[in-house]
Design an enzyme around this catalytic site. Sequence first.
Site, short mmCIF file in Angstrom:
data_model
loop_
_atom_site.label_atom_id
_atom_site.label_comp_id
_atom_site.label_asym_id
_atom_site.label_seq_id
_atom_site.Cartn_x
_atom_site.Cartn_y
_atom_site.Cartn_z
N THR A 126 0.85 -1.19 0.25
CA THR A 126 0.15 -0.20 -0.03
C THR A 126 0.88 1.17 -0.15
OG1 THR A 126 -0.15 0.19 2.25
CG2 THR A 126 -2.29 -1.41 1.03
N TYR A 157 -0.18 10.79 15.26
CA TYR A 157 0.32 9.61 14.47
C TYR A 157 1.20 8.96 15.41
CZ TYR A 157 4.14 8.12 11.46
OH TYR A 157 5.01 7.36 10.54
#
Length: 661
Positions: free
Chosen positions: A384, A529
């Site tokens: 990905t 994150y």
Amino acid sequence: MNYFVTGASGFIGRRLVEKLLQRPDATVYYLILERELPMVTTLGQRWGQAAARTVPIIGDLTQPRLGVADADLARLKGNIRHLFHLAAIYDLKASAEIQEKVNIQGTRNAVAFAEAIEAGCFHQTSSIAAAGLYEGVFREDMFEEAEELENPYYRTKHESEGIVRRECSRPWRIYRPGAVVGDSRTGEMDKIDGPYYFFKLIQKLRNLLPQWMPMIGIEGGRLNLVPVNFIVEAMHHIAHLDGLDGQCFHLVDPNPHRIGDILNIFARTAHAPEMSLRVNALMFAFVPQIIRTGLSHFKPARRMRDQLLKDLGMPADVMRFVNYPTRFDCRETLKALKGTDIAVPPLESYAYKLWDYWERHLDPDLFIDRSLGGAVRNKVVLITGASAGIGKAAALKIAEAGAKTLLVARTEEKLLETRQQIEAKGGSAFIYTADVADLASCDALVQRVIAEHGGVDILINNAGRSIRRAIENSLDRFHDYERTMQLNYFGALRLIMGFIPSMLKKKRGHVINISSIGVLSNAPRFSAYVSSKAALDAFARCAVAEFSDSGIEFTTINMPLVRTEMIAPTKIYEHVPTLSPEEAADLIVQAIIYKPERIATRTGIFAQVLHAVAPKLYAVIMNTAFRLFPESTAAKGQPVDGPEPSLEQISFAQFTRGIYW
């Protein structure tokens, strides 16, 4: 003088033949299987010009009278002065059936062959294993006193020696070598055996710890090591002395080392940490047998033991040598060798040669295909975020190595560009446009890939979103946490769970999650994150525990700072050390080849250890860094161009290389 040798192609045998051929009047006949005739050329090269005085005799150790043809029997009858029987199984890992067939029946057939050709003297190469696990000193004139012969190797070596004693009417001599190691002059060895089983452990400790670090180890019995050149010299000399028929000779070290000393000698040789404190393994003998038996049947304990032994390349029975109870008296051997320079050299004088030869020629890791092509050729690998940065760099390397590479990203135009580069280099790539942050898009991707490729062999969850913003400035931006969690955790998780069923059916698969060094360093300003990546890390740790016996591997890469478009808005990153996308892709290649559970930099590991040992001190350090580095102009909603970073900021970032600030 004519000789006959069984096992002439073996480790001891080919050296003994070489020694016999040094006698100018020697002709050596040796047994060889018909299918092994091509080996004659190789043996001849080793023996040089003297090989012209060797004669291969086709036969089979497991057949009556060694399966030698009648014509050869007639040719040899009355013409063999010495018959050396060396052919045997010297392997703790060999099955009981094959050991009985070769060691016991093979010796019986060799004795019958010696009778048929009226050999002058039958020389049996036995082993100290014939004594079993005798408690105390075992003399050369002892045989029936052997104890604890349950192990097939001990039992078959004992019984084969008994056959010579009971059934051989020809004059005979028996030699019991100790644990044979490589040549003390060259280190040459042909297999991993005896002390070599511990070399991988020593090597792993050397790679993990500095040499100066003291270790806790074990102390046990004395392991009698002898180099192969001593065995050959001693056998050759004793075989040609008069008046020694009917005797047994211990070809051993008169002053053997304890196993703890042996391990330390090789540790020093390998520049590995030594065992400064040694615990006597005999203390474990006080554990009641019922408890030891129970633990051996306790499945988790058994699996852990088996995995550890597998990693180290050790057979289970080798641990019995730790408390080896037998000492070997060798006074008859010393008497026979008196006046010669034939003696066992001190292990310290040649240990470095044994280690060097093992590491260059026998280390099992040398025979494992460590190339990327060997790991991915013809396999389906899905990446990905493959249109740029780390994902694109990894895709180019993996496709070039021969994988069927599936490229996933949101932008078809960039994927087409990546595929074009791959195909230009002769690779194979398939593009799939999908938004990993959209769970419905993830499900559609999984269905298409399974329909077209039957699933994936390797899933690389690389797509991710990073946000650098202090919590204080994010109080009204809850969506930042939702967006990072949606892509970095839920999207990756959706793909993992979608492909797991097909991996389970094939009983193999590898999931590689690109995480962050921030998970280890608890980087300030990256709470959105880091928390999303930490969630993925935690899932992988749980998954490893569940799938470790299903052939499915999980690897987490705590990636340090990489020079990609993601970090472009933060100007200070232009002045600090970063990995290139190609260097980051090399970490993915490492994960594919070695399949570790985690890949992290030393800085990341140090940060994690420091936080675990001194969390308050670590918080002070990180808060200092937090105050040192200002919010990025992008996070403030200001133009990208901002002030140049100070020397203090650059120096601190250089010192903490790879950590996000």
